[in-house]
Write an enzyme that holds these catalytic residues in place. Structure first.
Site, PDB file in Angstrom:
ATOM      1  N   THR A 194       0.846  -1.184   0.000  1.00 45.01           N
ATOM      2  CA  THR A 194       0.000   0.000   0.000  1.00 45.01           C
ATOM      3  C   THR A 194       0.886   1.239   0.000  1.00 45.01           C
ATOM      4  O   THR A 194       1.885   1.285   0.707  1.00 45.01           O
ATOM      5  CB  THR A 194      -0.873   0.008   1.272  1.00 45.01           C
ATOM      6  OG1 THR A 194      -1.710  -1.141   1.230  1.00 45.01           O
ATOM      7  CG2 THR A 194      -1.694   1.279   1.372  1.00 45.01           C
ATOM      8  N   ARG A 222     -14.406  -6.630  -0.599  1.00 52.05           N
ATOM      9  CA  ARG A 222     -13.650  -6.368   0.642  1.00 52.05           C
ATOM     10  C   ARG A 222     -13.006  -4.978   0.569  1.00 52.05           C
ATOM     11  O   ARG A 222     -12.448  -4.575  -0.441  1.00 52.05           O
ATOM     12  CB  ARG A 222     -12.564  -7.431   0.796  1.00 52.05           C
ATOM     13  CG  ARG A 222     -11.644  -7.245   2.018  1.00 52.05           C
ATOM     14  CD  ARG A 222     -10.369  -6.514   1.678  1.00 52.05           C
ATOM     15  NE  ARG A 222      -9.410  -6.529   2.790  1.00 52.05           N
ATOM     16  CZ  ARG A 222      -8.287  -5.825   2.818  1.00 52.05           C
ATOM     17  NH1 ARG A 222      -7.963  -5.050   1.796  1.00 52.05           N
ATOM     18  NH2 ARG A 222      -7.486  -5.878   3.858  1.00 52.05           N
ATOM     19  N   VAL A 223     -13.111  -4.241   1.662  1.00 60.52           N
ATOM     20  CA  VAL A 223     -12.442  -2.943   1.766  1.00 60.52           C
ATOM     21  C   VAL A 223     -11.466  -3.007   2.937  1.00 60.52           C
ATOM     22  O   VAL A 223     -11.824  -3.472   4.022  1.00 60.52           O
ATOM     23  CB  VAL A 223     -13.465  -1.802   1.997  1.00 60.52           C
ATOM     24  CG1 VAL A 223     -12.756  -0.474   2.211  1.00 60.52           C
ATOM     25  CG2 VAL A 223     -14.432  -1.708   0.825  1.00 60.52           C
ATOM     26  N   GLY A 224     -10.251  -2.559   2.719  1.00 63.60           N
ATOM     27  CA  GLY A 224      -9.240  -2.570   3.776  1.00 63.60           C
ATOM     28  C   GLY A 224      -9.216  -1.258   4.542  1.00 63.60           C
ATOM     29  O   GLY A 224     -10.168  -0.470   4.525  1.00 63.60           O
ATOM     30  N   ASP A 225      -8.104  -1.021   5.191  1.00 63.07           N
ATOM     31  CA  ASP A 225      -7.955   0.191   5.993  1.00 63.07           C
ATOM     32  C   ASP A 225      -7.692   1.435   5.151  1.00 63.07           C
ATOM     33  O   ASP A 225      -7.983   2.561   5.568  1.00 63.07           O
ATOM     34  CB  ASP A 225      -6.801   0.025   6.995  1.00 63.07           C
ATOM     35  CG  ASP A 225      -5.473  -0.298   6.297  1.00 63.07           C
ATOM     36  OD1 ASP A 225      -5.499  -1.002   5.270  1.00 63.07           O
ATOM     37  OD2 ASP A 225      -4.420   0.149   6.778  1.00 63.07           O
ATOM     38  N   GLY A 248      -5.139  -4.731   6.558  1.00 67.13           N
ATOM     39  CA  GLY A 248      -6.054  -3.639   6.859  1.00 67.13           C
ATOM     40  C   GLY A 248      -7.037  -3.946   7.959  1.00 67.13           C
ATOM     41  O   GLY A 248      -7.399  -3.058   8.754  1.00 67.13           O
TER      42      GLY A 248
HETATM   43  N1  GLY Z   1      -3.472  -2.066   3.948  1.00 68.54           N
HETATM   44  C1  GLY Z   1      -4.111  -2.309   2.726  1.00 68.54           C
HETATM   45  C2  GLY Z   1      -5.204  -3.260   2.804  1.00 68.54           C
HETATM   46  O1  GLY Z   1      -5.331  -4.019   3.740  1.00 68.54           O
HETATM   47  O2  GLY Z   1      -5.991  -3.294   1.874  1.00 68.54           O
END
Ligand code: GLY
Length: 333
Positions: A194, A222-225, A248
């Site tokens: 990232t 799916r959505v990360g941080d 995330g």
């Molecule tokens: N840190 C990026 C993700 O987990 O998508």
């Protein structure tokens, strides 16, 4: 530490537990980015910062630079989800706590700039999926098919052979031989990097941006941080700014970058604040923590920076008037 050493420190007015951690001297302007790929990102941001430009413009330009490279970890060349679709997450935040984000965005080259438009042209903070794409097109961003980079294509084909349909556990740089080696899992599967960057401009204002294709082979949707304000990025212009890379889900659980900024507000150095946030993740599940990676990167209002990660292998790039280099992060395990 032995008793004699402790007494020596005490006589100097220093306590064994309050020794300052690494915190370079104050400087501005400055930009710091996750990973060694941050060197090129910083160079793009520096063109703006060194000309007395605004930090929000600098971080957007830095993120756009790596989105243009179509590498395996960010932008339209990034790792696809388990269904073979590249979905992108990005956010941006300025010195006034204005912020914008997109998640699950498909077929748009510059998610960070769409995030900026969300920030500037809507009353909202996050747009997702088809709605984010529709908004992007309405605002002049051309639709463009994803083009997996060679690395991403190769890794996805390999992953399909296993057909496990579960996200790969994210351990950044686990198989590295040196601090700047490419990221690979033990089985040879590459991991994502990232891109998160935070900057302090010549006027003393802080901003940050994040852009990513997210966890490789994730479940569609799916959505990360990365696009979550307070998780993948947080900026408080009175205190500092922080960003993250790694799994995330673990960052979201602790509102990671918000926590880092709050620790800095309490007086901790950027490195100490990042370390405390990493400790929070590890404390929750020490066994699981051994199998994953999270790294935090922070910059305070004085231009002091620092990082901390769960495992060895997280590196970050710094550009200021006095330095232009990659630093290995300290780590807990
Ligand atoms: N840190 C990026 C993700 O987990 O998508």
């Amino acid at each position: 530490m032995n008793r004699k050493k402790f007494l020596q420190l005490s006589s100097l007015g220093l306590s064994a537990v309050s020794l300052p951690s690494f915190s370079p001297s104050a400087q501005k302007p400055i930009v710091i980015s996750t990973w060694d790929s941050g060197m090129a990102v910083n160079a793009a941001a520096w063109d703006i910062l060194s000309a007395n430009g605004k930090s929000v413009d600098a971080v957007e330009e830095g993120a756009r630079h790596i989105e243009n490279e179509l590498n395996c970890c960010v932008g339209l060349g990034g790792y696809p989800d388990r269904d073979g679709i590249v979905t992108l997450d990005a956010c941006i935040m300025d010195e006034h706590a204005n912020c914008g984000a997109v998640a699950g965005l498909e077929q748009i080259r510059h998610p960070v700039s769409v995030a900026r438009k969300v920030m500037e042209k809507t009353p909202h903070v996050i747009l997702v999926g088809n709605g984010a794409q529709q908004f992007a097109i309405e605002n002049g961003f051309p639709k463009e098919p994803a083009k997996l980079s060679d690395d991403a294509e190769h890794a996805y084909r390999d992953w399909l052979k296993k057909s496990t349909y579960s996200p790969v556990i994210n351990i950044e740089n686990k198989k590295q031989n040196g601090p700047f080696a490419p990221n690979f899992f033990d089985d040879g599967t590459p991991n994502h990097d990232t891109m998160g960057l935070v900057a302090l401009d010549a006027s003393g204002d802080l901003s940050g941006a994040v852009t990513t294709s997210g966890m490789a082979f994730k479940v569609h949707g799916r959505v990360g941080d990365s696009p979550i304000i307070g998780a993948g990025l947080f900026v408080d212009n009175e205190v500092g700014a922080a960003t993250s890379s790694g799994v995330g889900e673990e960052v979201i659980r602790i509102c990671g970058t918000h926590l880092v900024v709050e620790f800095m507000r309490q007086g901790m150095s950027p490195e100490q604040a990042c370390k405390k946030a990493v400790e929070r993740i590890v404390k929750r599940d020490p066994v699981k923590a051994k199998t994953l990676q999270v790294g935090f990167l922070a910059l305070n209002k004085k231009g002091q920076y620092g990082a901390y990660a769960i495992q060895k292998g997280f590196v970050y790039s710094v550009r200021s008037g006095s330095e232009n280099k990659i630093h290995p992060s300290k780590f807990l395990i």
